[in-house]
Enzyme design. Sequence first.
Site, PDB file in Angstrom:
ATOM      1  N   ASP A 293      19.843 -55.444  -8.999  1.00 39.37           N
ATOM      2  CA  ASP A 293      19.957 -55.427 -10.331  1.00 39.37           C
ATOM      3  C   ASP A 293      19.220 -55.635 -11.297  1.00 39.37           C
ATOM      4  O   ASP A 293      18.433 -56.928 -11.129  1.00 39.37           O
ATOM      5  CB  ASP A 293      21.617 -55.751 -10.509  1.00 39.37           C
ATOM      6  CG  ASP A 293      22.083 -55.274 -11.932  1.00 39.37           C
ATOM      7  OD1 ASP A 293      22.123 -54.083 -11.999  1.00 39.37           O
ATOM      8  OD2 ASP A 293      22.355 -56.232 -12.866  1.00 39.37           O
ATOM      9  N   GLU A 340      16.615 -51.412  -9.182  1.00 40.42           N
ATOM     10  CA  GLU A 340      17.217 -50.902 -10.335  1.00 40.42           C
ATOM     11  C   GLU A 340      16.404 -50.933 -11.318  1.00 40.42           C
ATOM     12  O   GLU A 340      16.202 -51.861 -12.308  1.00 40.42           O
ATOM     13  CB  GLU A 340      18.424 -51.290 -10.610  1.00 40.42           C
ATOM     14  CG  GLU A 340      19.279 -50.852 -11.789  1.00 40.42           C
ATOM     15  CD  GLU A 340      19.052 -51.291 -13.030  1.00 40.42           C
ATOM     16  OE1 GLU A 340      18.336 -50.315 -13.626  1.00 40.42           O
ATOM     17  OE2 GLU A 340      19.546 -52.320 -13.480  1.00 40.42           O
ATOM     18  N   ASP A 393      27.634 -47.408 -14.238  1.00 43.83           N
ATOM     19  CA  ASP A 393      27.482 -47.427 -15.641  1.00 43.83           C
ATOM     20  C   ASP A 393      27.370 -45.941 -16.274  1.00 43.83           C
ATOM     21  O   ASP A 393      27.675 -46.024 -17.606  1.00 43.83           O
ATOM     22  CB  ASP A 393      26.076 -48.066 -16.197  1.00 43.83           C
ATOM     23  CG  ASP A 393      26.370 -49.331 -16.104  1.00 43.83           C
ATOM     24  OD1 ASP A 393      27.308 -49.894 -15.962  1.00 43.83           O
ATOM     25  OD2 ASP A 393      25.458 -50.419 -15.898  1.00 43.83           O
TER      26      ASP A 393
END
Length: 501
Positions: A293, A340, A393
């Site tokens: 992430d 990411e 998200d």
Amino acid sequence: MIRSSGVLMPVFSLPGPFAWGVLGEEALNFARSLKKAGISRWQVLPLSPPGAFASPYQCISSFAGNPAFIDPRGLYKDGLISDEELRSLYVDEVSPRIHYGEALPRHTQILKQAFTRFATRDFEELTRFRQKEVSWLEDYAVFMTAREIFGEKPWWEWPDPLLQKKDEETVRNFAREHAASIHYYIFEQYEFFKQLSELRRQINELGIAVIGDLPIYPAADSTDLWGRRELFETDENGYPSRVAGVPPDYFSAEGQLWGNPLYSWDKMKEDKYRYWIERIGKAMEWYDLLRLDHFRGFESYWAVPAGESTAINGVWEKGPAMDLFEDLLRLYPQGAFIAEDLGEITADVRQFLQATGIPGMKVLQFAFDPFFESKDRPHSYKANIVAFTGTHDNDTLLGWARAAGDEEWQLICRYFGLKSDSRDIDGPLSPLCRRVILTLWQSVANLVIVPITDLLGLDSSYRINHPGTIGGNWEMRLTQEQLDSLDLEWLAGINEVCQRN
């Protein structure tokens, strides 16, 4: 990375008899459905214990597992809880939003009942687990015990200043005084690790690889910061001096103020980034692949002075980049990671990503702004990427399309060959969702992933997270009837035709 497909499905969203999904038979049944559909990757959200507002990206510990995911039926099979205790956790009806409320304390109560019975048995296996996980488990057990005793207050509000500072003698005395509670939290992790290990083994036997998600930062109120504060940017009292976030972007005009503590990368370098080597090593015991992430944070990160109310007044700082990843890539192959790399990406970040060889990400929903010439539509993809319709998200595909303005919607229709009323139809047969998913599958991206909500054609009420907002997130829940409505034959067909099986 081989040509394949995957589904994003949070464990907490799985159906079942409890208030949220657990590491039980429903998870294995979902994996069996993926196999029938020719899908070989299951992406989950972080499985660590969440901190504030149930966010898995604000974890209490980067090494521990979330005890809420322990399947009580496993405890029952081991003779640790009674049938009556098991049934006390059942819910009458699965709600589309999880209500942790009274259910979470009850779940914990049952785990503690199980521990009292386990405590009368041979501790040999638990002792081996404790010895194997000694680098983090003792700190975690003390930290969780103190949180419980002090009314779930953050560590900087504990009444004992020496315990706040993790004074060695004070911690030893505290652990001795509360030995039963320490043992309980060790037992809790033992059960989580045992259930996850067995579930992953069964999923792997089906030919399904599990993709995990590693948050770049722990929470401020975490055993990581409390126990290893020398590795973070802190003031003389051990509090974070600067915190993490991102500047204003697609999701928020004020940026996102995450509030996580920032690493002192110079300190981490002194012991050759041992903390990160241990974190990645633990994660790779849980997963087959790992999504890193906020990958750009390893090259440069947004640092906001502690106490700010928004993320606007931050500055970019340089991270370790290849100084860290040269070691990680020696220990783990490139195929083990997904970067990411969304948001504001500079030339330096692109150069860093290219140097690692790790595949980055593309999100289809970001590519259809009618006033911006995007190079991120499916026809422009390269092979070494992981392409998503949306992430945790994003809004659902249906919600995204329904929120699109007239010009954006016209562009979407023209690109995907849709009729103007396509977004009016929901469900697994949604022409919008099917056409978008098929186009993604037809791209050259080696791995394509779709959230389960898009396979089911669900609207915005099933959105997983609204970035920059507090409350109401991480609660999306599905029923077995919804999962049974998946068109596995259609999915198997497009996986075969697009050579992703």
